[in-house]
Design an enzyme around this catalytic site. Structure first.
Site, PDB file in Angstrom:
ATOM      1  N   THR A  32      -7.814   8.983  19.804  1.00 46.47           N
ATOM      2  CA  THR A  32      -9.416   8.391  20.097  1.00 46.47           C
ATOM      3  C   THR A  32      -9.767   7.815  18.918  1.00 46.47           C
ATOM      4  O   THR A  32     -10.408   6.560  19.019  1.00 46.47           O
ATOM      5  CB  THR A  32     -10.464   9.612  20.596  1.00 46.47           C
ATOM      6  OG1 THR A  32     -10.445  10.637  19.571  1.00 46.47           O
ATOM      7  CG2 THR A  32     -10.228   9.973  21.852  1.00 46.47           C
ATOM      8  N   ASP A 108       1.019   6.920  24.651  1.00 46.60           N
ATOM      9  CA  ASP A 108       0.624   5.699  23.938  1.00 46.60           C
ATOM     10  C   ASP A 108       1.378   5.244  22.873  1.00 46.60           C
ATOM     11  O   ASP A 108       1.428   4.300  22.144  1.00 46.60           O
ATOM     12  CB  ASP A 108      -0.566   5.866  23.301  1.00 46.60           C
ATOM     13  CG  ASP A 108      -1.032   6.937  22.349  1.00 46.60           C
ATOM     14  OD1 ASP A 108      -0.065   7.283  21.609  1.00 46.60           O
ATOM     15  OD2 ASP A 108      -2.207   7.448  22.300  1.00 46.60           O
ATOM     16  N   HIS A 125       4.710  13.779  28.732  1.00 49.27           N
ATOM     17  CA  HIS A 125       4.283  13.225  29.649  1.00 49.27           C
ATOM     18  C   HIS A 125       4.609  11.890  29.675  1.00 49.27           C
ATOM     19  O   HIS A 125       4.302  11.089  30.427  1.00 49.27           O
ATOM     20  CB  HIS A 125       2.520  13.243  29.489  1.00 49.27           C
ATOM     21  CG  HIS A 125       2.075  14.864  29.930  1.00 49.27           C
ATOM     22  ND1 HIS A 125       0.805  15.222  29.124  1.00 49.27           N
ATOM     23  CD2 HIS A 125       2.673  15.827  30.627  1.00 49.27           C
ATOM     24  CE1 HIS A 125       0.825  16.505  29.712  1.00 49.27           C
ATOM     25  NE2 HIS A 125       1.821  16.840  30.231  1.00 49.27           N
ATOM     26  N   CYS A 133      13.471   2.950  36.535  1.00 44.56           N
ATOM     27  CA  CYS A 133      13.786   2.890  37.825  1.00 44.56           C
ATOM     28  C   CYS A 133      13.875   4.604  38.300  1.00 44.56           C
ATOM     29  O   CYS A 133      14.382   5.273  37.523  1.00 44.56           O
ATOM     30  CB  CYS A 133      15.067   2.449  38.123  1.00 44.56           C
ATOM     31  SG  CYS A 133      15.608   2.660  39.830  1.00 44.56           S
ATOM     32  N   CYS A 136      17.977   5.049  39.449  1.00 44.91           N
ATOM     33  CA  CYS A 136      19.046   5.068  38.540  1.00 44.91           C
ATOM     34  C   CYS A 136      18.751   5.201  37.193  1.00 44.91           C
ATOM     35  O   CYS A 136      19.399   5.206  36.333  1.00 44.91           O
ATOM     36  CB  CYS A 136      19.925   3.581  38.663  1.00 44.91           C
ATOM     37  SG  CYS A 136      18.902   2.037  37.911  1.00 44.91           S
ATOM     38  N   CYS A 158      14.079  -2.223  41.073  1.00 41.01           N
ATOM     39  CA  CYS A 158      15.036  -2.389  40.133  1.00 41.01           C
ATOM     40  C   CYS A 158      15.775  -3.337  40.199  1.00 41.01           C
ATOM     41  O   CYS A 158      16.445  -3.820  41.372  1.00 41.01           O
ATOM     42  CB  CYS A 158      15.709  -1.069  39.845  1.00 41.01           C
ATOM     43  SG  CYS A 158      17.038  -0.827  38.966  1.00 41.01           S
ATOM     44  N   SER A 200      -7.022  19.624  24.130  1.00 44.02           N
ATOM     45  CA  SER A 200      -7.919  20.719  24.731  1.00 44.02           C
ATOM     46  C   SER A 200      -7.143  21.802  25.424  1.00 44.02           C
ATOM     47  O   SER A 200      -7.807  22.993  25.794  1.00 44.02           O
ATOM     48  CB  SER A 200      -8.982  20.121  25.796  1.00 44.02           C
ATOM     49  OG  SER A 200      -9.675  19.092  25.280  1.00 44.02           O
ATOM     50  N   ASN A 224      -9.515  20.283  16.698  1.00 45.07           N
ATOM     51  CA  ASN A 224      -9.957  19.668  18.144  1.00 45.07           C
ATOM     52  C   ASN A 224     -11.429  19.626  18.149  1.00 45.07           C
ATOM     53  O   ASN A 224     -12.271  20.691  17.525  1.00 45.07           O
ATOM     54  CB  ASN A 224      -9.422  20.541  19.201  1.00 45.07           C
ATOM     55  CG  ASN A 224      -9.425  19.678  20.604  1.00 45.07           C
ATOM     56  OD1 ASN A 224      -9.071  18.480  20.365  1.00 45.07           O
ATOM     57  ND2 ASN A 224     -10.220  20.034  21.555  1.00 45.07           N
TER      58      ASN A 224
HETATM   59 ZN   LIG Z   1      17.773   1.271  39.392  1.00 42.77          ZN
END
Ligand SMILES: [Zn+2]
Length: 250
Positions: A32, A108, A125, A133, A136, A158, A200, A224
């Site tokens: 942030t 990011d 993540h 793709c 593949c 793809c 969090s 945090n």
């Molecule tokens: Zn592919």
């Protein structure tokens, strides 16, 4: 245990000085300060639309078109974002050999931009700065996908196999990447200080790693802005801006 932030920051650095294997765990809060919005905070552009679940993306051409339209709109929101003091501090720990790697929930790419090699970063993540793709696994660059999408209105497929191409992030309903989960577990088990910065700790299974570290005997520190459910098991909670808290390292 929680102190006022100046004392907590002093305590944080005393703990960092004593630790031999530090593993960072980061979430949206570390970015942030770079201008990347936290997708769960009120007013975030991510909250305007309901997320498109993975199965809908795979099944529906219309959902893919909508997903790519949103993706490029979001990218424009933080096109100029670069790493901040918090990212640089964590990069310093790795460069100095005090940390074997870090685990992030962020997509990011700002940890890489701060100078941490790819193989020292576990992205639970995924990464939003390229696409892959789904059939593949071929990597597709956004710089090529975007103009083609904007010219044709067709979702990318793809060039190698014709499969569905998706941003290299983990969507709602999409399986967690097994290799990354194993690497995160391995790093967590090596830590004697597990440093949560800007998460969090509400998104599972990512949020299990601090608990695993603590159970394994590591000290747990949480920096945090907001309270987390794991504050009660933390050895130290720092309620301060991450950049300010970690700046002495950078
Ligand atoms: Zn592919």
């Amino acid at each position: 245990m929680q102190h006022d932030s100046e004392d907590a920051i002093a305590e944080l650095h005393a703990m960092l000085d004593c630790a031999s294997v530090i593993v960072g765990f980061t979430g949206a809060g570390i970015s942030t300060e770079s201008g990347v919005p936290d997708f769960r905070s009120p007013g975030s552009p991510w909250m305007v639309n309901k997320p498109i679940p993975f199965d809908a993306f795979v099944r529906s051409r219309a959902a893919r078109i909508e997903a790519w339209r949103r993706k490029f709109t979001m990218d424009d929101h933080f096109a100029g974002a670069g790493p901040n003091r918090g990212h640089r501090a964590l990069a310093r720990l790795i460069a100095d050999g005090r940390s074997p790697g870090l685990i992030t929930q962020n997509i990011d790419n700002l940890h890489q931009a701060s100078g941490i090699p790819d193989d020292r970063i576990v992205e639970l993540h995924g990464n939003g700065t390229y696409a892959t793709c789904l059939t593949c696994g071929w990597r597709h660059e956004l710089a090529a996908i975007r103009p083609a999408f904007e010219a044709s209105g067709e979702p990318p497929s793809c060039i190698m196999c014709g499969g569905v191409v998706k941003s290299a992030t983990i969507s709602f309903g999409q399986a967690m990447p097994q290799a990354q989960m194993l690497r995160a577990h391995d790093l967590t088990m090596r830590a004697d200080l597990f440093l949560v910065a800007g998460s969090s700790l509400v998104v599972f299974p990512a949020a299990t790693f601090p608990v695993i570290a603590k159970r394994n005997g590591a000290k747990l520190v949480i920096i945090n802005r907001e309270p987390t459910e794991q504050d009660v098991i933390a050895d130290l909670v720092v309620r301060a801006e991450i950049g300010a808290a970690l700046a002495p390292l950078a």
